[in-house]
Enzyme design. Structure first.
Site, PDB file in Angstrom:
ATOM      1  CB  SER A  68      -0.923   0.024   1.219  1.00  0.00           C
ATOM      2  OG  SER A  68      -1.677  -1.140   1.294  1.00  0.00           O
TER       3      SER A  68
HETATM    4  N1  SAH Z   1       0.343  -5.261   4.128  1.00  0.00           N
HETATM    5  C1  SAH Z   1       0.944  -5.687   2.897  1.00  0.00           C
HETATM    6  C2  SAH Z   1       0.023  -5.485   1.718  1.00  0.00           C
HETATM    7  C3  SAH Z   1      -0.574  -6.740   1.378  1.00  0.00           C
HETATM    8  S1  SAH Z   1      -1.664  -6.796   0.000  1.00  0.00           S
HETATM    9  C4  SAH Z   1       2.273  -5.000   2.653  1.00  0.00           C
HETATM   10  O1  SAH Z   1       2.668  -4.148   3.444  1.00  0.00           O
HETATM   11  O2  SAH Z   1       2.946  -5.354   1.691  1.00  0.00           O
HETATM   12  C5  SAH Z   1      -2.847  -7.912   0.684  1.00  0.00           C
HETATM   13  C6  SAH Z   1      -2.338  -9.279   1.015  1.00  0.00           C
HETATM   14  O3  SAH Z   1      -3.435 -10.036   1.531  1.00  0.00           O
HETATM   15  C7  SAH Z   1      -1.816 -10.070  -0.191  1.00  0.00           C
HETATM   16  O4  SAH Z   1      -0.510 -10.498   0.059  1.00  0.00           O
HETATM   17  C8  SAH Z   1      -2.786 -11.256  -0.292  1.00  0.00           C
HETATM   18  O5  SAH Z   1      -2.175 -12.446  -0.736  1.00  0.00           O
HETATM   19  C9  SAH Z   1      -3.276 -11.377   1.138  1.00  0.00           C
HETATM   20  N2  SAH Z   1      -4.552 -12.086   1.306  1.00  0.00           N
HETATM   21  C10 SAH Z   1      -5.643 -12.068   0.519  1.00  0.00           C
HETATM   22  N3  SAH Z   1      -6.621 -12.846   1.034  1.00  0.00           N
HETATM   23  C11 SAH Z   1      -6.131 -13.360   2.199  1.00  0.00           C
HETATM   24  C12 SAH Z   1      -6.658 -14.220   3.201  1.00  0.00           C
HETATM   25  N4  SAH Z   1      -7.898 -14.713   3.156  1.00  0.00           N
HETATM   26  N5  SAH Z   1      -5.856 -14.535   4.241  1.00  0.00           N
HETATM   27  C13 SAH Z   1      -4.589 -14.049   4.347  1.00  0.00           C
HETATM   28  N6  SAH Z   1      -4.044 -13.219   3.433  1.00  0.00           N
HETATM   29  C14 SAH Z   1      -4.799 -12.881   2.369  1.00  0.00           C
END
Ligand code: SAH
Length: 219
Positions: A68
């Site tokens: 993000s």
């Molecule tokens: N906070 C992260 C941004 C992650 S983007 C950063 O700083 O880089 C959102 C993430 O959520 C992705 O990696 C995706 O794979 C994960 N995601 C999506 N659905 C999910 C679920 N049900 N359980 C765990 N992770 C999930």
């Protein structure tokens, strides 16, 4: 550029990110500002994208996922009001950058990611930074982590159609939960707080995240 010059350039970009994108908007929590002034954000990106580490927007992190915008990460963290004593649950480890922020600001972090490669790569980076108060779990985070509940703070970093019910149940007394809630194309960042049986919900700002895929999320 030589390594030393690169390091100096990153440090300047990082200082400017903190003063313009964070302080210059409404980030006032000094602990959040200090940790974002110190953590090397470039380490969480692939080499070709490192020069953009401190720009004012989201960036790809592989597997179709994104890290993000720094401001949104600071804003979400600020709303958790971390003091250093908390047990925190993070859903969506992704690159691990947000996890590192939480790890520096709380006692213990449980971070859940559904893509094993992302979880492993995040763990390698956090280990290299000496952050050893993090538990990495590969699972569907929409179910939360009942074994470790209750949590003083919960942060969801992927869009959910509704706040997943298990997460609200796993929120401790006076706990704070932040999540992007709404349809796939645009969401509302919401703060959910618990006082006894009373659950309050407040809208923070519009936002856009990749979807949370799981049982209590998008299918
Ligand atoms: N906070 C992260 C941004 C992650 S983007 C950063 O700083 O880089 C959102 C993430 O959520 C992705 O990696 C995706 O794979 C994960 N995601 C999506 N659905 C999910 C679920 N049900 N359980 C765990 N992770 C999930």
């Amino acid at each position: 550029m030589r390594d030393r010059d690169k390091a100096i350039a990153f440090k300047q970009q990082q200082e400017s990110m903190v003063s313009c994108q964070l302080r210059g908007r409404d980030i006032t929590d000094e602990r959040v500002l200090a940790v974002m002034a110190e953590l090397p954000r470039e380490l969480f990106l692939d080499e070709p994208l490192r020069s953009q580490a401190y720009t004012d927007g989201p960036l790809p992190i592989g597997q179709g996922q994104t890290i993000s915008q720094p401001y949104i990460q600071a804003l979400m963290t600020q709303h958790l009001h971390l003091e250093g004593t908390e047990k925190v649950l993070e859903i969506g480890t992704g690159s691990g950058y947000q996890t590192a922020i939480l790890a520096r600001l709380s006692r213990e972090v449980f971070t859940v990611e559904r893509i094993a490669e992302l979880s492993m790569s995040a763990r390698r980076i956090l280990d290299s930074l000496g952050l050893d108060n993090v538990h990495y779990i590969v699972a569907d985070g929409s179910e939360g982590m009942e074994e470790a509940a209750p949590f003083e703070a919960i942060l969801v970093t992927a869009a959910c159609p509704e706040v997943p019910e298990p997460l609200v149940e796993q929120l401790g007394e006076n706990g704070r939960l932040v999540a992007p809630v709404g349809p796939r194309d645009t969401q509302d960042l919401v703060l959910v707080t618990r006082e006894g049986e009373q659950i309050r919900r407040k809208s923070i700002c519009p936002c856009r995240f990749v979807p949370l895929l799981g049982k209590h999320a998008f299918q």
